[in-house]
Scaffold this motif. Sequence first.
Motif, PDB file in Angstrom:
ATOM      1  N   CYS A 180       8.144 -15.010  10.969  1.00 17.73           N
ATOM      2  CA  CYS A 180       7.228 -14.124  10.208  1.00 17.73           C
ATOM      3  C   CYS A 180       5.815 -15.047   9.855  1.00 17.73           C
ATOM      4  CB  CYS A 180       7.869 -13.776   8.818  1.00 17.73           C
ATOM      5  SG  CYS A 180       9.432 -12.922   9.160  1.00 17.73           S
ATOM      6  N   HIS A 181       4.510 -14.424  10.381  1.00 19.91           N
ATOM      7  CA  HIS A 181       3.498 -14.985  10.200  1.00 19.91           C
ATOM      8  C   HIS A 181       2.768 -14.943   8.945  1.00 19.91           C
ATOM      9  CE1 HIS A 181       0.811 -11.428   9.825  1.00 19.91           C
ATOM     10  NE2 HIS A 181       1.426 -10.906  10.531  1.00 19.91           N
ATOM     11  N   GLY A 182       1.717 -15.734   8.678  1.00 23.52           N
ATOM     12  CA  GLY A 182       0.979 -16.123   7.312  1.00 23.52           C
ATOM     13  C   GLY A 182       0.083 -15.327   7.288  1.00 23.52           C
ATOM     14  N   GLY A 183      -0.765 -15.359   6.098  1.00 23.04           N
ATOM     15  CA  GLY A 183      -1.928 -14.292   5.850  1.00 23.04           C
ATOM     16  C   GLY A 183      -1.823 -13.473   4.603  1.00 23.04           C
ATOM     17  N   GLY A 184      -1.016 -13.799   3.744  1.00 18.10           N
ATOM     18  CA  GLY A 184      -0.884 -13.111   2.474  1.00 18.10           C
ATOM     19  C   GLY A 184      -0.622 -11.761   2.385  1.00 18.10           C
ATOM     20  N   ARG A 185       0.120 -11.324   3.503  1.00 21.11           N
ATOM     21  CA  ARG A 185       0.702  -9.920   3.753  1.00 21.11           C
ATOM     22  C   ARG A 185      -0.484  -9.110   3.752  1.00 21.11           C
ATOM     23  NH1 ARG A 185       6.261  -9.207   0.202  1.00 21.11           N
ATOM     24  NH2 ARG A 185       6.663 -11.372  -0.017  1.00 21.11           N
ATOM     25  N   ILE A 221      10.465 -15.199  18.195  1.00 23.25           N
ATOM     26  CA  ILE A 221       9.944 -13.936  18.447  1.00 23.25           C
ATOM     27  C   ILE A 221       9.092 -13.912  17.136  1.00 23.25           C
ATOM     28  CG2 ILE A 221      10.354 -11.421  18.486  1.00 23.25           C
ATOM     29  CD1 ILE A 221      12.907 -11.819  20.124  1.00 23.25           C
ATOM     30  N   SER A 222       7.786 -13.637  17.473  1.00 22.19           N
ATOM     31  CA  SER A 222       6.898 -13.547  16.224  1.00 22.19           C
ATOM     32  C   SER A 222       6.482 -12.159  16.063  1.00 22.19           C
ATOM     33  CB  SER A 222       5.793 -14.332  16.307  1.00 22.19           C
ATOM     34  OG  SER A 222       4.715 -14.205  15.280  1.00 22.19           O
ATOM     35  N   ILE A 223       6.627 -11.380  14.999  1.00 27.75           N
ATOM     36  CA  ILE A 223       6.282  -9.825  14.915  1.00 27.75           C
ATOM     37  C   ILE A 223       5.069  -9.720  14.101  1.00 27.75           C
ATOM     38  CG2 ILE A 223       8.718  -9.431  14.994  1.00 27.75           C
ATOM     39  CD1 ILE A 223       8.647  -8.962  11.953  1.00 27.75           C
ATOM     40  N   ASN A 224       4.448  -8.412  14.325  1.00 24.77           N
ATOM     41  CA  ASN A 224       3.260  -8.087  13.535  1.00 24.77           C
ATOM     42  C   ASN A 224       3.912  -6.948  12.636  1.00 24.77           C
ATOM     43  OD1 ASN A 224       0.749  -8.956  14.124  1.00 24.77           O
ATOM     44  ND2 ASN A 224       0.437  -7.631  16.207  1.00 24.77           N
ATOM     45  N   TYR A 225       4.326  -7.516  11.389  1.00 23.35           N
ATOM     46  CA  TYR A 225       4.656  -6.502  10.360  1.00 23.35           C
ATOM     47  C   TYR A 225       3.650  -5.702   9.975  1.00 23.35           C
ATOM     48  CZ  TYR A 225       3.630 -10.938   7.709  1.00 23.35           C
ATOM     49  OH  TYR A 225       2.712 -11.862   7.027  1.00 23.35           O
ATOM     50  N   ARG A 226       4.006  -4.736   9.110  1.00 21.74           N
ATOM     51  CA  ARG A 226       2.807  -3.914   8.452  1.00 21.74           C
ATOM     52  C   ARG A 226       2.221  -4.790   7.353  1.00 21.74           C
ATOM     53  NH1 ARG A 226       6.418   1.548   7.696  1.00 21.74           N
ATOM     54  NH2 ARG A 226       7.917  -0.092   7.707  1.00 21.74           N
ATOM     55  N   LEU A 227       0.717  -4.650   7.247  1.00 22.87           N
ATOM     56  CA  LEU A 227       0.277  -5.393   6.306  1.00 22.87           C
ATOM     57  C   LEU A 227      -0.243  -4.566   4.916  1.00 22.87           C
ATOM     58  CD1 LEU A 227      -2.421  -7.164   8.578  1.00 22.87           C
ATOM     59  CD2 LEU A 227      -0.254  -8.042   7.471  1.00 22.87           C
ATOM     60  N   SER A 228      -0.581  -4.878   3.919  1.00 21.72           N
ATOM     61  CA  SER A 228      -0.889  -4.114   2.714  1.00 21.72           C
ATOM     62  C   SER A 228      -2.458  -4.478   2.586  1.00 21.72           C
ATOM     63  CB  SER A 228      -0.425  -5.072   1.505  1.00 21.72           C
ATOM     64  OG  SER A 228       1.189  -4.834   1.364  1.00 21.72           O
ATOM     65  N   PRO A 229      -3.169  -3.672   1.870  1.00 22.58           N
ATOM     66  CA  PRO A 229      -2.588  -2.484   1.290  1.00 22.58           C
ATOM     67  C   PRO A 229      -2.433  -1.132   1.978  1.00 22.58           C
ATOM     68  CG  PRO A 229      -5.034  -2.697   0.799  1.00 22.58           C
ATOM     69  CD  PRO A 229      -4.561  -3.962   1.687  1.00 22.58           C
ATOM     70  N   ASP A 230      -2.585  -1.320   3.470  1.00 18.25           N
ATOM     71  CA  ASP A 230      -2.208  -0.257   4.186  1.00 18.25           C
ATOM     72  C   ASP A 230      -0.810   0.405   4.168  1.00 18.25           C
ATOM     73  OD1 ASP A 230      -3.945  -2.479   5.188  1.00 18.25           O
ATOM     74  OD2 ASP A 230      -4.423  -0.976   6.873  1.00 18.25           O
ATOM     75  N   TYR A 231       0.225  -0.576   3.690  1.00 11.34           N
ATOM     76  CA  TYR A 231       1.588  -0.202   3.622  1.00 11.34           C
ATOM     77  C   TYR A 231       1.944  -0.909   2.376  1.00 11.34           C
ATOM     78  CZ  TYR A 231       1.097   1.748   8.384  1.00 11.34           C
ATOM     79  OH  TYR A 231       0.797   2.421   9.320  1.00 11.34           O
ATOM     80  N   LEU A 232       2.537  -0.370   1.506  1.00 10.99           N
ATOM     81  CA  LEU A 232       2.631  -1.219   0.293  1.00 10.99           C
ATOM     82  C   LEU A 232       4.133  -1.605   0.120  1.00 10.99           C
ATOM     83  CD1 LEU A 232       0.794   1.261  -2.311  1.00 10.99           C
ATOM     84  CD2 LEU A 232       0.037  -0.880  -1.334  1.00 10.99           C
ATOM     85  N   GLY A 233       4.559  -2.485  -0.826  1.00  9.28           N
ATOM     86  CA  GLY A 233       5.910  -2.583  -1.448  1.00  9.28           C
ATOM     87  C   GLY A 233       6.703  -3.290  -0.309  1.00  9.28           C
ATOM     88  N   ILE A 234       7.944  -2.563   0.046  1.00 13.08           N
ATOM     89  CA  ILE A 234       8.816  -3.192   0.669  1.00 13.08           C
ATOM     90  C   ILE A 234       8.856  -2.873   2.224  1.00 13.08           C
ATOM     91  CG2 ILE A 234      10.327  -1.281   0.846  1.00 13.08           C
ATOM     92  CD1 ILE A 234      12.689  -2.910  -0.253  1.00 13.08           C
ATOM     93  N   CYS A 235       7.627  -2.408   2.519  1.00 18.83           N
ATOM     94  CA  CYS A 235       7.582  -1.941   4.077  1.00 18.83           C
ATOM     95  C   CYS A 235       7.525  -3.320   4.928  1.00 18.83           C
ATOM     96  CB  CYS A 235       6.211  -1.394   4.476  1.00 18.83           C
ATOM     97  SG  CYS A 235       6.101   0.462   3.510  1.00 18.83           S
ATOM     98  N   ALA A 236       7.028  -4.385   4.706  1.00 18.49           N
ATOM     99  CA  ALA A 236       6.866  -5.479   5.440  1.00 18.49           C
ATOM    100  C   ALA A 236       8.111  -5.939   5.726  1.00 18.49           C
ATOM    101  CB  ALA A 236       5.860  -6.383   5.026  1.00 18.49           C
ATOM    102  N   VAL A 237       8.969  -6.143   4.424  1.00 18.76           N
ATOM    103  CA  VAL A 237      10.191  -6.870   4.309  1.00 18.76           C
ATOM    104  C   VAL A 237      11.168  -5.803   5.369  1.00 18.76           C
ATOM    105  CG1 VAL A 237      12.076  -7.365   2.946  1.00 18.76           C
ATOM    106  CG2 VAL A 237       9.882  -7.485   2.053  1.00 18.76           C
TER     107      VAL A 237
END
Length: 326
Positions: free
Chosen positions: A95-100, A124-140
């Motif tokens: 899971c990459h860095g970048g402050g979410r 395997i490195s993933i492009n999880y959803r970023l905030s504030p486009d997606y809030l809260g638990i989405c990236a988890v």
Amino acid sequence: MRAVPTPKATFPLPPYDSDIITFEDTQHRPLPASIEELLALRSEEPPTDENIVNDPDLTIQKLEIPTPDGVLEAISLSSRHASEPNRSRPGILFCHGGGRVMGNVYVGLKSLVDTVKELNAVVISINYRLSPDYLGICAVEDCYNSLVWMSQNFQGLNIDPDRFMIAGVSAGAGLAAGAVIMSRDRSGPKLCAQLLMCPMLDDRCNTTSCLQFENGYGFYTVWDRYAWSCVLGDQAGTANVSPYVAPARATDLSNLPLAYIDVGSGEPFRDEDIAYATTLWKCGVQAHLHVWGGGPHGFDLFYETDLAIQARTSRNKWLKNFLYRE
């Protein structure tokens, strides 16, 4: 986004490593004044890490991971010259860095390149959803669903189920910790370990180290508060925050895989990471904790110094000993 108030207390700073402060502080950024400015910062990020892309010893493949909310883009990183290519190998979700709020699959990935080469691991490195486009638990949820997908594809990925783990850097390490707790609570994939590199764990931002490094070298607490406000909106710093999103909120960390946690003494996350290791021990879970004196946030990624080499060597030695123990 609600502005999280800044505490008034101040503390003296422990010294930074003398070699590190000779480098230009390229990681210290002003806060974006608007969402448009944040998006502009994202667009300025390099789309790849050329050192990884051009490494003749590595193979990179693009992947798409299906999830209940759509498809995640990802890459797999593996050795081009594995001595035993058909032998099952360690598998690591990264899971990459970048402050979410920023980042892509390459941010912080260099921390695992030696593991890929020396241990024939697949990462395997993933492009999880970023905030504030997606809030809260989405990236988890993205990280957890990626764990599930990997566990369902052990054979195709040639992964040894007993050497399946998760890793992350900074914000990604916090997401990794949250996904591990989620996997326990949902009876999800079994992991052998969690590698948490300078993890971002606590939205309250009220520890001594947060107060010390309000405006310190590299990543600083003002940015930490901003990032959490993007993730949680008006809920940041309140009592209504899920431990999946901010793992420092968890009081029950029992029945989790052992953890390797490292952090610098000169960064905001220091004390929340120490507290997290302490809670793991309190709950009967083994944790290897390394606090590197004088290191600012991500020092082992950004600065080629003796301290950075020590941190990387220690982490790589642990990975080798753990993943190939008898």
